[in-house]
Design an enzyme around this catalytic site. Structure first.
Site, PDB file in Angstrom:
ATOM      1  N   LYS A  19       0.844  -1.211   0.000  1.00  0.00           N
ATOM      2  CA  LYS A  19       0.000   0.000   0.000  1.00  0.00           C
ATOM      3  C   LYS A  19       0.874   1.254   0.000  1.00  0.00           C
ATOM      4  CE  LYS A  19      -2.024  -1.154   3.944  1.00  0.00           C
ATOM      5  NZ  LYS A  19      -1.325  -2.420   4.269  1.00  0.00           N
ATOM      6  N   ARG A  94     -10.116   0.242   8.308  1.00  0.00           N
ATOM      7  CA  ARG A  94      -9.681  -1.118   8.627  1.00  0.00           C
ATOM      8  C   ARG A  94     -10.746  -1.904   9.364  1.00  0.00           C
ATOM      9  NH1 ARG A  94      -3.700   0.141   8.675  1.00  0.00           N
ATOM     10  NH2 ARG A  94      -2.730  -1.806   9.234  1.00  0.00           N
ATOM     11  N   ARG A 133      11.941  -5.458   5.464  1.00  0.00           N
ATOM     12  CA  ARG A 133      11.599  -4.083   5.085  1.00  0.00           C
ATOM     13  C   ARG A 133      12.441  -3.078   5.873  1.00  0.00           C
ATOM     14  NH1 ARG A 133       5.590  -1.731   5.618  1.00  0.00           N
ATOM     15  NH2 ARG A 133       5.784  -2.571   7.721  1.00  0.00           N
ATOM     16  N   ARG A 166      10.910  -1.153  11.341  1.00  0.00           N
ATOM     17  CA  ARG A 166       9.775  -0.897  12.231  1.00  0.00           C
ATOM     18  C   ARG A 166       9.723  -1.957  13.330  1.00  0.00           C
ATOM     19  NH1 ARG A 166       4.522   0.297   8.551  1.00  0.00           N
ATOM     20  NH2 ARG A 166       3.579  -1.141  10.051  1.00  0.00           N
ATOM     21  N   ARG A 177      -0.606  -9.215  13.238  1.00  0.00           N
ATOM     22  CA  ARG A 177      -1.151  -8.227  12.286  1.00  0.00           C
ATOM     23  C   ARG A 177      -1.923  -8.939  11.165  1.00  0.00           C
ATOM     24  NH1 ARG A 177       4.212  -5.395  10.783  1.00  0.00           N
ATOM     25  NH2 ARG A 177       2.995  -4.228   9.264  1.00  0.00           N
TER      26      ARG A 177
HETATM   27  P1  AP5 Z   1       4.858  -1.610   1.969  1.00  0.00           P
HETATM   28  O1  AP5 Z   1       4.511  -0.839   0.762  1.00  0.00           O
HETATM   29  O2  AP5 Z   1       5.610  -0.946   3.056  1.00  0.00           O
HETATM   30  O3  AP5 Z   1       3.560  -2.360   2.536  1.00  0.00           O
HETATM   31  P2  AP5 Z   1       2.252  -1.791   3.266  1.00  0.00           P
HETATM   32  O4  AP5 Z   1       1.072  -2.418   2.619  1.00  0.00           O
HETATM   33  O5  AP5 Z   1       2.305  -0.312   3.345  1.00  0.00           O
HETATM   34  O6  AP5 Z   1       2.455  -2.489   4.672  1.00  0.00           O
HETATM   35  P3  AP5 Z   1       2.356  -1.922   6.159  1.00  0.00           P
HETATM   36  O7  AP5 Z   1       3.131  -2.870   7.033  1.00  0.00           O
HETATM   37  O8  AP5 Z   1       2.720  -0.482   6.212  1.00  0.00           O
HETATM   38  O9  AP5 Z   1       0.856  -2.103   6.433  1.00  0.00           O
HETATM   39  P4  AP5 Z   1       0.178  -2.123   7.770  1.00  0.00           P
HETATM   40  O10 AP5 Z   1      -1.193  -2.028   7.305  1.00  0.00           O
HETATM   41  O11 AP5 Z   1       0.458  -3.274   8.652  1.00  0.00           O
HETATM   42  O12 AP5 Z   1       0.868  -0.902   8.570  1.00  0.00           O
HETATM   43  P5  AP5 Z   1       0.337   0.526   8.941  1.00  0.00           P
HETATM   44  O13 AP5 Z   1       1.491   1.429   9.057  1.00  0.00           O
HETATM   45  O14 AP5 Z   1      -0.791   0.916   8.073  1.00  0.00           O
HETATM   46  O15 AP5 Z   1       5.697  -2.904   1.477  1.00  0.00           O
HETATM   47  C1  AP5 Z   1       6.159  -3.869   2.394  1.00  0.00           C
HETATM   48  C2  AP5 Z   1       7.532  -4.394   1.970  1.00  0.00           C
HETATM   49  O16 AP5 Z   1       7.414  -5.116   0.756  1.00  0.00           O
HETATM   50  C3  AP5 Z   1       8.581  -3.285   1.678  1.00  0.00           C
HETATM   51  O17 AP5 Z   1       9.824  -3.777   2.060  1.00  0.00           O
HETATM   52  C4  AP5 Z   1       8.497  -3.120   0.148  1.00  0.00           C
HETATM   53  O18 AP5 Z   1       9.729  -2.653  -0.397  1.00  0.00           O
HETATM   54  C5  AP5 Z   1       8.181  -4.540  -0.293  1.00  0.00           C
HETATM   55  N1  AP5 Z   1       7.332  -4.605  -1.490  1.00  0.00           N
HETATM   56  C6  AP5 Z   1       6.252  -3.826  -1.786  1.00  0.00           C
HETATM   57  N2  AP5 Z   1       5.690  -4.235  -2.949  1.00  0.00           N
HETATM   58  C7  AP5 Z   1       6.423  -5.296  -3.367  1.00  0.00           C
HETATM   59  C8  AP5 Z   1       6.332  -6.167  -4.506  1.00  0.00           C
HETATM   60  N3  AP5 Z   1       5.366  -6.012  -5.420  1.00  0.00           N
HETATM   61  N4  AP5 Z   1       7.238  -7.149  -4.623  1.00  0.00           N
HETATM   62  C9  AP5 Z   1       8.234  -7.323  -3.692  1.00  0.00           C
HETATM   63  N5  AP5 Z   1       8.376  -6.534  -2.593  1.00  0.00           N
HETATM   64  C10 AP5 Z   1       7.471  -5.539  -2.436  1.00  0.00           C
HETATM   65  O19 AP5 Z   1      -0.280   0.249  10.400  1.00  0.00           O
HETATM   66  C11 AP5 Z   1       0.559  -0.034  11.498  1.00  0.00           C
HETATM   67  C12 AP5 Z   1      -0.257  -0.155  12.766  1.00  0.00           C
HETATM   68  O20 AP5 Z   1      -0.928   1.089  13.030  1.00  0.00           O
HETATM   69  C13 AP5 Z   1      -1.389  -1.197  12.743  1.00  0.00           C
HETATM   70  O21 AP5 Z   1      -0.916  -2.476  13.090  1.00  0.00           O
HETATM   71  C14 AP5 Z   1      -2.350  -0.622  13.798  1.00  0.00           C
HETATM   72  O22 AP5 Z   1      -1.881  -0.871  15.104  1.00  0.00           O
HETATM   73  C15 AP5 Z   1      -2.242   0.866  13.547  1.00  0.00           C
HETATM   74  N6  AP5 Z   1      -3.227   1.359  12.542  1.00  0.00           N
HETATM   75  C16 AP5 Z   1      -2.939   1.946  11.345  1.00  0.00           C
HETATM   76  N7  AP5 Z   1      -4.077   2.288  10.704  1.00  0.00           N
HETATM   77  C17 AP5 Z   1      -5.098   1.918  11.527  1.00  0.00           C
HETATM   78  C18 AP5 Z   1      -6.507   1.975  11.403  1.00  0.00           C
HETATM   79  N8  AP5 Z   1      -7.099   2.495  10.311  1.00  0.00           N
HETATM   80  N9  AP5 Z   1      -7.250   1.487  12.420  1.00  0.00           N
HETATM   81  C19 AP5 Z   1      -6.670   0.975  13.531  1.00  0.00           C
HETATM   82  N10 AP5 Z   1      -5.344   0.871  13.701  1.00  0.00           N
HETATM   83  C20 AP5 Z   1      -4.558   1.328  12.705  1.00  0.00           C
HETATM   84 MG    MG Z   2       2.455   1.078   4.950  1.00  0.00          MG
END
Ligand code: AP5
Ligand code: MG
Length: 224
Positions: A19, A94, A133, A166, A177
């Protein structure tokens, strides 16, 4: 881009689906802001604010932050001027409760949702992506030690910020997660499908191929 239609987008997908990676590329091409609730809350935690204190333990364990808190943070950000011509929500909503709150707000502001891009990737691939990552401290760009290496080790290509791992990218927290995603977030696929807003992409391909598919979806949404 040929028309002035607003692009009000949601990027939906499990942790590690890409994402953030894809959102950053869309920001550069379409000039609309990326709103990542994860990034907003990590910034709050780093700043030591009272909101940061409230969300810290949920994020560390991989649990969702309670709806009321995250909805407040998101709606506040969405009311900024830079969201008037469109936005990409990365990691919000979410839960069904968050999706309903967003619907209400977008209706109130007459900002109709353009579409929801759901990125599908098998769990085994996600664990591999997340454990290797690295993230930029300054601009939150994501790198991967194997698939998307920075030009200089430990340094962001975009802004020269420092790269870090992270805390929630440990295997144990990743498992939680993923469970949380399947239990609480994946019902949104059905939610948006029923509203005819869902566009699914195979997120288990090369980054550039996925980007091209997402651009095709956006260009169709954006055509008069
Ligand atoms: P990346 O693009 O970083 O993936 P992402 O989908 O952004 O993953 P996140 O871990 O950020 O998602 P998340 O939803 O768990 O975290 P968030 O910060 O939102 O890519 C991942 C890796 O893969 C990278 O190394 C990249 O280079 C590689 N990659 C990407 N595409 C690729 C491909 N096609 N091929 C190969 N490699 C690839 O949330 C964190 C925490 O915050 C949650 O756990 C929760 O506690 C809280 N939170 C956030 N939003 C909410 C909400 N709306 N409600 C409640 N709690 C929330
Ligand atoms: Mg992200």
């Amino acid at each position: 881009m040929s028309s002035k239609r607003n692009l009000n987008l949601i990027f939906l997908g499990p942790p590690g689906a890409g994402k953030g990676t894809q959102a950053k590329m869309i920001v550069d091409k379409y000039n609309i802001p990326q709103i990542s609730t994860g990034d907003l809350m990590r910034a709050a935690v780093s700043s030591g604010s009272s909101i940061g204190d409230k969300v810290k333990s949920f994020m560390a364990s991989g649990a969702l932050v309670p709806d009321d808190l995250v909805i407040e943070i998101l709606l506040d950000r969405l009311s900024s001027d830079d969201c008037r011509d469109g936005f990409i929500l990365d990691g919000f909503p979410r839960t069904v409760g968050q999706a309903e709150a967003l619907d209400q707000q977008l209706n109130k502001k007459q900002m109709p949702l353009s579409g929801v891009v759901a990125m599908m990737v098998p769990d085994g691939v996600l664990t591999d992506r997340l454990t290797a990552r690295r993230i930029c401290r300054q601009c939150s760009a994501s790198y991967h030690l194997e698939y998307l290496k920075p030009k200089i080790e430990g340094v962001c290509d975009r802004c020269q910020g420092e790269l870090y791992q992270r805390k929630d990218d440990s295997e144990e927290v990743i498992l939680n997660r993923l469970k949380v995603y399947h239990d609480q977030t994946s019902p949104l696929i059905d939610f948006y499908q029923k509203r005819k807003k869902l566009y699914t992409v195979d997120g288990n391909k090369k980054i550039e191929m996925i980007f091209s598919e997402i651009c095709d979806i956006i260009d169709k949404l954006n055509s008069p």
